[in-house]
Design an enzyme around this catalytic site. Sequence first.
Site, mmCIF file in Angstrom:
data_model
loop_
_atom_site.group_PDB
_atom_site.id
_atom_site.type_symbol
_atom_site.label_atom_id
_atom_site.label_comp_id
_atom_site.label_asym_id
_atom_site.label_seq_id
_atom_site.Cartn_x
_atom_site.Cartn_y
_atom_site.Cartn_z
ATOM 1 N N PRO A 11 14.014 4.871 -7.471
ATOM 2 C CA PRO A 11 14.499 5.203 -6.134
ATOM 3 C C PRO A 11 14.006 4.254 -5.046
ATOM 4 O O PRO A 11 12.829 3.874 -5.030
ATOM 5 C CB PRO A 11 13.931 6.602 -5.880
ATOM 6 C CG PRO A 11 13.690 7.156 -7.223
ATOM 7 C CD PRO A 11 13.402 6.018 -8.140
ATOM 8 N N ASN A 12 14.922 3.904 -4.182
ATOM 9 C CA ASN A 12 14.686 3.094 -2.972
ATOM 10 C C ASN A 12 14.477 1.610 -3.257
ATOM 11 O O ASN A 12 14.404 0.821 -2.307
ATOM 12 C CB ASN A 12 13.507 3.646 -2.144
ATOM 13 C CG ASN A 12 13.810 5.010 -1.583
ATOM 14 O OD1 ASN A 12 14.832 5.189 -0.926
ATOM 15 N ND2 ASN A 12 12.965 5.986 -1.851
ATOM 16 N N ARG A 54 13.610 -3.034 3.249
ATOM 17 C CA ARG A 54 12.692 -1.907 3.366
ATOM 18 C C ARG A 54 11.264 -2.419 3.568
ATOM 19 O O ARG A 54 10.734 -3.116 2.712
ATOM 20 C CB ARG A 54 12.786 -1.146 2.054
ATOM 21 C CG ARG A 54 11.752 -0.108 1.830
ATOM 22 C CD ARG A 54 11.776 0.312 0.365
ATOM 23 N NE ARG A 54 10.956 1.489 0.213
ATOM 24 C CZ ARG A 54 10.427 1.899 -0.923
ATOM 25 N NH1 ARG A 54 10.671 1.232 -2.039
ATOM 26 N NH2 ARG A 54 9.682 2.963 -0.963
ATOM 27 N N TYR A 70 6.658 -4.689 1.014
ATOM 28 C CA TYR A 70 7.352 -5.019 -0.235
ATOM 29 C C TYR A 70 7.905 -6.445 -0.287
ATOM 30 O O TYR A 70 8.470 -6.842 -1.308
ATOM 31 C CB TYR A 70 8.485 -4.011 -0.478
ATOM 32 C CG TYR A 70 7.987 -2.594 -0.632
ATOM 33 C CD1 TYR A 70 7.227 -2.229 -1.739
ATOM 34 C CD2 TYR A 70 8.248 -1.619 0.331
ATOM 35 C CE1 TYR A 70 6.745 -0.937 -1.884
ATOM 36 C CE2 TYR A 70 7.785 -0.318 0.200
ATOM 37 C CZ TYR A 70 7.027 0.021 -0.911
ATOM 38 O OH TYR A 70 6.546 1.296 -1.051
ATOM 39 N N ASN A 123 9.581 0.041 -12.679
ATOM 40 C CA ASN A 123 8.981 0.387 -11.395
ATOM 41 C C ASN A 123 9.629 1.706 -10.997
ATOM 42 O O ASN A 123 10.771 1.726 -10.525
ATOM 43 C CB ASN A 123 9.267 -0.689 -10.342
ATOM 44 C CG ASN A 123 8.611 -0.356 -9.015
ATOM 45 O OD1 ASN A 123 8.200 0.787 -8.785
ATOM 46 N ND2 ASN A 123 8.516 -1.337 -8.134
ATOM 47 N N ALA A 172 8.670 6.130 -6.050
ATOM 48 C CA ALA A 172 7.872 7.327 -5.758
ATOM 49 C C ALA A 172 7.831 8.324 -6.914
ATOM 50 O O ALA A 172 6.928 9.174 -6.968
ATOM 51 C CB ALA A 172 8.401 8.008 -4.495
ATOM 52 N N GLU A 211 4.380 -0.356 -16.548
ATOM 53 C CA GLU A 211 4.674 0.114 -15.186
ATOM 54 C C GLU A 211 4.313 -0.985 -14.193
ATOM 55 O O GLU A 211 3.213 -1.558 -14.273
ATOM 56 C CB GLU A 211 3.842 1.376 -14.925
ATOM 57 C CG GLU A 211 4.024 1.957 -13.540
ATOM 58 C CD GLU A 211 3.356 3.331 -13.430
ATOM 59 O OE1 GLU A 211 3.523 4.170 -14.345
ATOM 60 O OE2 GLU A 211 2.654 3.556 -12.432
ATOM 61 N N HIS A 234 4.259 -2.096 -9.993
ATOM 62 C CA HIS A 234 4.424 -1.790 -8.569
ATOM 63 C C HIS A 234 4.265 -3.068 -7.775
ATOM 64 O O HIS A 234 3.313 -3.842 -8.018
ATOM 65 C CB HIS A 234 3.388 -0.766 -8.101
ATOM 66 C CG HIS A 234 3.524 0.530 -8.821
ATOM 67 N ND1 HIS A 234 4.536 1.413 -8.542
ATOM 68 C CD2 HIS A 234 2.826 1.050 -9.853
ATOM 69 C CE1 HIS A 234 4.436 2.438 -9.368
ATOM 70 N NE2 HIS A 234 3.414 2.243 -10.178
ATOM 71 N N ARG A 262 -3.219 2.148 -0.800
ATOM 72 C CA ARG A 262 -2.336 2.804 0.176
ATOM 73 C C ARG A 262 -2.683 4.299 0.296
ATOM 74 O O ARG A 262 -3.804 4.687 0.056
ATOM 75 C CB ARG A 262 -0.876 2.545 -0.230
ATOM 76 C CG ARG A 262 -0.546 1.042 -0.257
ATOM 77 C CD ARG A 262 0.885 0.763 -0.640
ATOM 78 N NE ARG A 262 1.798 1.319 0.357
ATOM 79 C CZ ARG A 262 3.105 1.545 0.140
ATOM 80 N NH1 ARG A 262 3.629 1.261 -1.035
ATOM 81 N NH2 ARG A 262 3.871 2.038 1.093
HETATM 82 C C1 DQA Z 1 6.314 1.170 -5.330
HETATM 83 C C2 DQA Z 1 5.148 2.009 -4.805
HETATM 84 C C3 DQA Z 1 5.553 3.464 -4.655
HETATM 85 O O1 DQA Z 1 4.464 4.226 -4.141
HETATM 86 C C4 DQA Z 1 6.716 3.591 -3.706
HETATM 87 O O2 DQA Z 1 7.119 4.937 -3.614
HETATM 88 C C5 DQA Z 1 7.842 2.693 -4.060
HETATM 89 C C6 DQA Z 1 7.560 1.334 -4.499
HETATM 90 C C7 DQA Z 1 5.955 -0.326 -5.381
HETATM 91 O O3 DQA Z 1 6.690 -1.074 -6.018
HETATM 92 O O4 DQA Z 1 4.991 -0.765 -4.740
HETATM 93 O O5 DQA Z 1 9.006 3.065 -3.915
HETATM 94 O O6 DQA Z 1 6.592 1.584 -6.668
#
Ligand code: DQA
Length: 142
Positions: A8-9, A16, A21, A73, A76, A97, A99, A106
């Site tokens: 997501p996102n 964003r 990021y 990735n 959230a 995984e 990020h 954070r």
């Molecule tokens: C993320 C870190 C997560 O906490 C966040 O919700 C994201 C991106 C990262 O790539 O740093 O959507 O996975």
Amino acid sequence: MILILNGPNLNMLGKREPQVYGNTTLEDLEALCEDWAGDLGSSATCRQSNFEGQLLEWIQNASEEGFTGIVINPGALTHYSYALRDAISSQTLPVIEVHISNVDAREAFRHVSVTAPVCKGKISGLGVLGYKLALEYFLGGE
Ligand code: DQA
């Protein structure tokens, strides 16, 4: 053949919170991953979804689709999705995984990953380079 999943996102990369990021868009990231996998003599298939169930189905089917590893990735979902954790632990492929941001530097809720304990490993805070390092782990050989 590696499956790269963004949750997501992550379709909003580049727009964003670029201070968190970076400026690389999802399209750029996916092209980089395809190039990196190609340089390592293999290939990467990149998919993104804002829907948890879609990610679960991709993970459930990854082996039958012929993938040999998964880089994910989960966005959230990392912090609370027991369904995603179960999907990862229910299948046999190794999962890394990734990020982009340093989740441990954070907000407190980001310090918890319910998915990392069922992954081979976790890379956090190294920007999009994290995806390259995960591909090197899977495809780099000695
Ligand atoms: C993320 C870190 C997560 O906490 C966040 O919700 C994201 C991106 C990262 O790539 O740093 O959507 O996975």
